[in-house]
Design a protein around this motif. Structure first.
Motif, short mmCIF file in Angstrom:
data_model
loop_
_atom_site.label_atom_id
_atom_site.label_comp_id
_atom_site.label_asym_id
_atom_site.label_seq_id
_atom_site.Cartn_x
_atom_site.Cartn_y
_atom_site.Cartn_z
N GLU A 78 16.88 55.20 3.51
CA GLU A 78 17.84 55.65 4.52
C GLU A 78 19.26 55.62 3.98
OE1 GLU A 78 17.50 53.41 8.15
OE2 GLU A 78 15.35 53.86 8.33
N ARG A 79 19.61 54.58 3.29
CA ARG A 79 20.96 54.48 2.72
C ARG A 79 21.18 55.53 1.64
NH1 ARG A 79 20.06 49.85 5.09
NH2 ARG A 79 21.73 48.49 5.77
N MET A 80 20.17 55.70 0.77
CA MET A 80 20.29 56.71 -0.29
C MET A 80 20.46 58.10 0.31
SD MET A 80 17.47 55.14 -2.96
CE MET A 80 16.98 56.75 -3.44
N ASP A 81 19.69 58.42 1.34
CA ASP A 81 19.80 59.73 2.00
C ASP A 81 21.19 59.93 2.59
OD1 ASP A 81 17.18 60.28 1.32
OD2 ASP A 81 16.37 59.89 3.33
N ALA A 82 21.85 58.84 2.97
CA ALA A 82 23.22 58.91 3.51
C ALA A 82 24.27 58.83 2.39
CB ALA A 82 23.44 57.77 4.51
N GLY A 83 23.82 58.75 1.13
CA GLY A 83 24.75 58.68 -0.01
C GLY A 83 25.35 57.30 -0.20
N ILE A 84 24.70 56.28 0.33
CA ILE A 84 25.20 54.92 0.22
C ILE A 84 24.36 54.14 -0.79
CG2 ILE A 84 25.60 52.74 1.45
CD1 ILE A 84 25.80 54.52 4.04
N TYR A 85 25.01 53.65 -1.81
CA TYR A 85 24.35 52.82 -2.82
C TYR A 85 25.08 51.48 -2.88
CZ TYR A 85 21.84 56.96 -4.29
OH TYR A 85 21.02 58.06 -4.32
N THR A 86 24.34 50.43 -3.17
CA THR A 86 24.91 49.08 -3.23
C THR A 86 24.95 48.63 -4.67
OG1 THR A 86 23.97 48.63 -1.05
CG2 THR A 86 24.70 46.73 -2.34
N SER A 87 26.09 48.15 -5.12
CA SER A 87 26.20 47.64 -6.49
C SER A 87 25.16 46.56 -6.71
CB SER A 87 27.61 47.09 -6.74
OG SER A 87 28.54 48.16 -6.70
N LEU A 88 24.75 46.41 -7.96
CA LEU A 88 23.61 45.56 -8.29
C LEU A 88 23.94 44.56 -9.40
CD1 LEU A 88 20.49 45.05 -8.08
CD2 LEU A 88 20.23 46.88 -9.77
N PHE A 89 23.69 43.29 -9.10
CA PHE A 89 23.72 42.24 -10.13
C PHE A 89 22.27 41.95 -10.48
CE2 PHE A 89 27.74 41.27 -7.95
CZ PHE A 89 28.59 41.02 -9.02
N VAL A 90 21.97 41.86 -11.77
CA VAL A 90 20.64 41.44 -12.22
C VAL A 90 20.81 40.13 -12.98
CG1 VAL A 90 18.65 41.98 -13.68
CG2 VAL A 90 19.76 43.79 -12.35
N VAL A 91 20.14 39.10 -12.49
CA VAL A 91 20.18 37.79 -13.12
C VAL A 91 18.85 37.58 -13.83
CG1 VAL A 91 20.40 35.30 -12.76
CG2 VAL A 91 21.69 36.90 -11.32
N LEU A 92 18.91 37.24 -15.11
CA LEU A 92 17.71 36.92 -15.89
C LEU A 92 17.74 35.45 -16.25
CD1 LEU A 92 17.64 39.99 -18.30
CD2 LEU A 92 16.50 39.73 -16.08
N ARG A 93 16.68 34.74 -15.89
CA ARG A 93 16.58 33.31 -16.22
C ARG A 93 15.46 33.11 -17.22
NH1 ARG A 93 15.78 28.75 -11.72
NH2 ARG A 93 13.60 29.31 -11.88
N SER A 94 15.77 32.38 -18.27
CA SER A 94 14.79 32.11 -19.32
C SER A 94 13.64 31.28 -18.77
CB SER A 94 15.46 31.37 -20.47
OG SER A 94 14.50 30.97 -21.42
N LYS A 95 12.41 31.65 -19.15
CA LYS A 95 11.22 30.89 -18.74
C LYS A 95 11.13 29.56 -19.48
CE LYS A 95 8.36 34.86 -17.58
NZ LYS A 95 7.18 35.67 -17.96
N SER A 96 11.73 29.49 -20.68
CA SER A 96 11.55 28.31 -21.51
C SER A 96 12.66 27.27 -21.42
CB SER A 96 11.39 28.73 -22.98
OG SER A 96 12.56 29.40 -23.41
N ASP A 97 13.84 27.67 -20.94
CA ASP A 97 14.94 26.71 -20.83
C ASP A 97 15.83 27.12 -19.66
OD1 ASP A 97 16.55 28.84 -21.79
OD2 ASP A 97 16.26 28.21 -23.86
N LYS A 98 17.02 26.59 -19.60
CA LYS A 98 17.90 26.86 -18.46
C LYS A 98 18.93 27.95 -18.74
CE LYS A 98 17.23 22.36 -16.50
NZ LYS A 98 17.76 21.22 -15.84
N ASN A 99 18.74 28.72 -19.81
CA ASN A 99 19.67 29.79 -20.12
C ASN A 99 19.51 30.94 -19.14
OD1 ASN A 99 20.88 28.56 -22.34
ND2 ASN A 99 19.27 29.26 -23.72
N TYR A 100 20.57 31.70 -18.96
CA TYR A 100 20.54 32.84 -18.06
C TYR A 100 21.56 33.88 -18.50
CZ TYR A 100 24.70 30.59 -16.18
OH TYR A 100 25.94 30.01 -16.06
#
Length: 148
Positions: A78-100
């Motif tokens: 619905e938002r895309m059809d109205a031309g509305i997009y939301t900025s996106l943060f992608v967080v990646l967390r390491s499976k082996s330690d606490k790095n991100y």
């Protein structure tokens, strides 16, 4: 609370704590919206900027996954059809330690083709008929900026 929900909450809190608002550049102004707010997770309490956060556990925090699970397809479409997009943060967390790592994709660099509808859940599912989507990052990988 499921492991996926806990991971998502952690990612939202991390971005709110570590990232500056991409619009007004203020620090510590990104705040979490209420859970299940459609198509957005954070809002800047200074300028009103909104963003979505997707968090994934991975072996390589330096490389975006080819796809990321989105949420409900109906509100997104619905938002895309109205031309509305939301900025996106992608967080990646390491499976082996606490790095991100934290990557950012502004709304104006998104394309409709990166949002791919999934099959609706079967009639036997708890939420029968519900339809999610995937975010195909391969189409816009060169448009993401790594913040951390």
């Amino acid at each position: 609370m499921s492991e996926k929900i806990a991971l998502g909450n952690w990612g939202e809190e991390l971005v709110a704590k570590k990232a500056r608002c991409p619009k007004c550049k203020n620090a510590k102004t990104l705040k979490k919206l209420t859970q299940n707010f459609k198509c957005a997770d954070l809002i800047c309490d200074f300028c009103g900027f909104v963003a979505q956060v997707k968090t994934s556990s991975t072996n390589d925090i330096n490389t975006l996954p080819n796809s990321i699970l989105g949420a409900a397809w109906g509100p997104q479409k619905e938002r895309m059809d109205a031309g509305i997009y939301t900025s996106l943060f992608v967080v990646l967390r390491s499976k082996s330690d606490k790095n991100y790592s934290i990557f950012f994709l502004p709304s104006e660099l998104q394309v409709p083709e990166m949002f791919v509808a999934r099959e609706p859940l079967s009639g036997n599912a708890k939420r029968a008929g519900w339809q999610g989507f995937l975010i195909d990052t391969t189409l816009v990988a060169d448009r993401f900026v790594r913040l951390i």
